[in-house]
Design a protein around this motif. Structure first.
Motif, mmCIF file in Angstrom:
data_model
loop_
_atom_site.group_PDB
_atom_site.id
_atom_site.type_symbol
_atom_site.label_atom_id
_atom_site.label_comp_id
_atom_site.label_asym_id
_atom_site.label_seq_id
_atom_site.Cartn_x
_atom_site.Cartn_y
_atom_site.Cartn_z
ATOM 1 N N MET A 297 0.731 -1.162 -0.082
ATOM 2 C CA MET A 297 -0.025 -0.048 0.017
ATOM 3 C C MET A 297 0.846 1.281 0.011
ATOM 4 O O MET A 297 1.853 1.279 0.646
ATOM 5 N N GLY A 298 0.337 2.195 -0.694
ATOM 6 C CA GLY A 298 1.369 3.593 -0.897
ATOM 7 C C GLY A 298 1.133 4.422 0.448
ATOM 8 O O GLY A 298 0.480 4.004 1.304
ATOM 9 N N THR A 299 2.134 5.299 0.441
ATOM 10 C CA THR A 299 2.292 6.160 1.456
ATOM 11 C C THR A 299 1.020 7.134 1.673
ATOM 12 O O THR A 299 0.355 7.483 2.523
ATOM 13 N N TRP A 300 0.559 7.621 0.517
ATOM 14 C CA TRP A 300 -0.727 8.615 0.254
ATOM 15 C C TRP A 300 -1.808 7.842 -0.136
ATOM 16 O O TRP A 300 -2.025 7.013 -0.819
ATOM 17 N N SER A 301 -3.196 8.452 0.322
ATOM 18 C CA SER A 301 -4.391 7.788 0.059
ATOM 19 C C SER A 301 -4.728 8.672 -1.181
ATOM 20 O O SER A 301 -3.928 9.325 -1.629
ATOM 21 N N GLU A 302 -5.547 8.022 -2.040
ATOM 22 C CA GLU A 302 -6.281 8.582 -3.187
ATOM 23 C C GLU A 302 -6.528 10.029 -2.840
ATOM 24 O O GLU A 302 -6.521 10.935 -3.778
ATOM 25 N N GLN A 303 -7.275 10.070 -1.976
ATOM 26 C CA GLN A 303 -7.968 11.512 -1.466
ATOM 27 C C GLN A 303 -7.044 12.574 -1.218
ATOM 28 O O GLN A 303 -6.948 13.676 -1.555
ATOM 29 N N GLN A 304 -5.776 12.049 -0.632
ATOM 30 C CA GLN A 304 -4.676 12.820 -0.313
ATOM 31 C C GLN A 304 -3.831 13.419 -1.499
ATOM 32 O O GLN A 304 -3.637 14.559 -1.712
ATOM 33 N N LEU B 242 -1.661 7.976 -9.325
ATOM 34 C CA LEU B 242 -1.256 9.237 -9.029
ATOM 35 C C LEU B 242 0.353 9.448 -8.206
ATOM 36 O O LEU B 242 0.878 9.968 -8.291
ATOM 37 N N GLU B 243 0.427 8.445 -7.130
ATOM 38 C CA GLU B 243 1.551 8.362 -6.253
ATOM 39 C C GLU B 243 2.839 8.349 -7.029
ATOM 40 O O GLU B 243 3.904 8.940 -6.719
ATOM 41 N N ALA B 244 2.650 7.405 -8.048
ATOM 42 C CA ALA B 244 3.986 7.386 -8.918
ATOM 43 C C ALA B 244 4.384 8.610 -9.604
ATOM 44 O O ALA B 244 5.700 8.677 -10.085
ATOM 45 N N ALA C 298 6.221 15.269 -2.709
ATOM 46 C CA ALA C 298 5.816 14.850 -1.091
ATOM 47 C C ALA C 298 5.962 15.867 0.028
ATOM 48 O O ALA C 298 5.084 15.845 0.746
ATOM 49 N N ALA C 299 6.997 16.818 -0.281
ATOM 50 C CA ALA C 299 7.222 17.722 0.675
ATOM 51 C C ALA C 299 6.150 18.704 0.588
ATOM 52 O O ALA C 299 5.631 19.171 1.707
ATOM 53 N N ASN C 300 5.658 19.187 -0.437
ATOM 54 C CA ASN C 300 4.795 20.077 -0.481
ATOM 55 C C ASN C 300 3.284 19.544 -0.449
ATOM 56 O O ASN C 300 2.597 20.344 0.183
ATOM 57 N N LEU C 301 3.213 18.338 -0.621
ATOM 58 C CA LEU C 301 1.716 17.770 -0.218
ATOM 59 C C LEU C 301 1.704 17.691 1.451
ATOM 60 O O LEU C 301 0.616 18.057 1.890
#
Length: 374
Positions: free
Chosen positions: A1-8, A36-38, A66-69
């Motif tokens: 599972m990725g670090t970020w959710s689809e919503q994030q 999108l995470e990729a 990642a930093a800006n998000l």
């Protein structure tokens, strides 16, 4: 599972200045929200090859990382602002059916109100004494009957509508600025009270620079959250007419408070009555009676304002019944329904929205329409 959710990830795209609705749609359609995470930290060339315009590709390269998000998420959290995305279950159902529904909604207050039955009230920023008095009175009547009043926190009719609603119930203010910025500034106390007894929402993230063009765009949200829009007073070129026509485009009702034919402040409302299907009203009862044929859950009131039993189950038109029979037999997409019927796209869209409002069908993942019983 990725670090970020689809919503994030969707939140992150939405928060990048200069990245518009269609760019996000392109990204979501081409790589999918789960892909999108990729794309975090991708090069300008990568974005350009995806089909993004060069200027926007440059913004995505600088902003989608990642930093800006992480920074934007923390900033929003610390401001006390809530947010929901178009793919979240609490996202208001009616708003999904407008042109370009906001990918993300930010809010301060009771976000659950976004899924309650609501009526928009709009009008001129420079109303007559009559206009302000009528707006305040009608908003109070609607709120007393458990309808949420939605407006834009502007001067004039908007402010009178919010104030009237607060005397009897709850209200929603849709801003043309981020939730943390109140415009006009003198409505800061009104915005604070709405946050306590309602909700203030915006599609604009923290840090969005104020711009006159943002205010007309928020009008589609005011209309889109509601079952109908009331125009109290409006000149021929009033911004309130934008909201009214947005409501019509989304197959919602439009109501007009009659005014003197000699008043410039009533010229726009008179034009609505002459050129469209807008209906003249003078009370909340007129609106409730008009909506009765579409709803089963609005409270009926007697002449003293006492809440009576809810409306009986609403009848369906022949066209609605035919589409419902088809959907109950087999859940279908709009394309399938268009293929199997002789309806136009506009006619079918109106029927599907009406069946959803009557709580006979719901939209499933993949834009498939099914019976609420299956």
């Amino acid at each position: 599972m990725g670090t970020w959710s689809e919503q994030q990830l969707l939140f992150g795209l939405h928060c990048i200045s200069g990245v518009g609705w269609h760019t996000i749609q392109l990204c979501a359609h081409t790589v999918g929200l789960n892909g999108l995470e990729a794309w975090l930290g991708r090069s300008e060339k990568d974005w350009h090859e995806l089909g993004v315009k060069p200027a926007v590709a440059k913004r995505l390269t600088a902003g989608f990382n990642a930093a800006n998000l992480d920074q934007q998420l923390e900033l929003t959290y610390k401001s006390g602002t809530q947010w929901i995305t178009l793919i979240d279950e609490p996202y208001p159902e009616l708003l999904k059916h407008i042109h370009e529904p906001p990918w993300v909604l930010f809010g301060r207050g009771e976000m659950s109100l976004l899924n309650r039955h609501a009526i928009a009230m709009v009008g001129t920023r420079q109303p007559t004494v009559y206009g302000k008095k009528v707006a305040h009175k009608l908003a109070a009547e609607l709120a007393e009957r458990k309808l949420i009043v939605v407006s834009g926190l502007a001067r004039g009719i908007d402010a009178a509508s919010h104030e009237g609603a607060l005397t009897k119930g709850e209200t929603i203010a849709v801003l043309g600025t981020p939730c943390q910025v109140t415009y006009p500034p003198e409505h800061s106390d009104l915005a604070r009270r709405i946050c306590l007894a309602g909700v203030v929402i915006s599609e604009y993230p923290i840090g969005t620079a104020p711009h006159p063009g943002l205010f007309p765009r928020r009008n589609r949200i005011i209309a889109g959250l509601t079952l109908g829009t009331v125009v109290v007073e409006a000149a021929k070129r009033s911004g309130a007419l934008i909201t009214a026509y947005s409501a019509m485009e989304s197959s919602r009702e439009v109501y007009v408070i009659p005014g003197p034919i000699t008043s410039p402040k009533s010229a726009g409302t008179l034009q609505l009555l002459k050129d469209s299907s807008a209906k003249a009203i003078d009370s909340a009862t007129d609106i409730i009676v008009d909506l009765r044929c579409r709803l089963t859950t609005l409270p009926e009131t007697d002449n003293n304002g006492t809440v009576m039993n809810c409306f009986d189950e609403v009848a369906l038109t022949a066209s609605e019944q035919a589409i419902l029979d088809r959907i109950e037999d087999k859940p279908s997409t709009m394309d399938e329904l268009l293929r199997d019927s002789e309806l136009s796209f506009a006619e079918l869209h109106h029927i599907l929205l009406s069946l959803q409002l009557k709580k006979r069908i719901h939209e499933r993942p993949g834009a498939v329409y099914g019976s609420i019983w299956t």
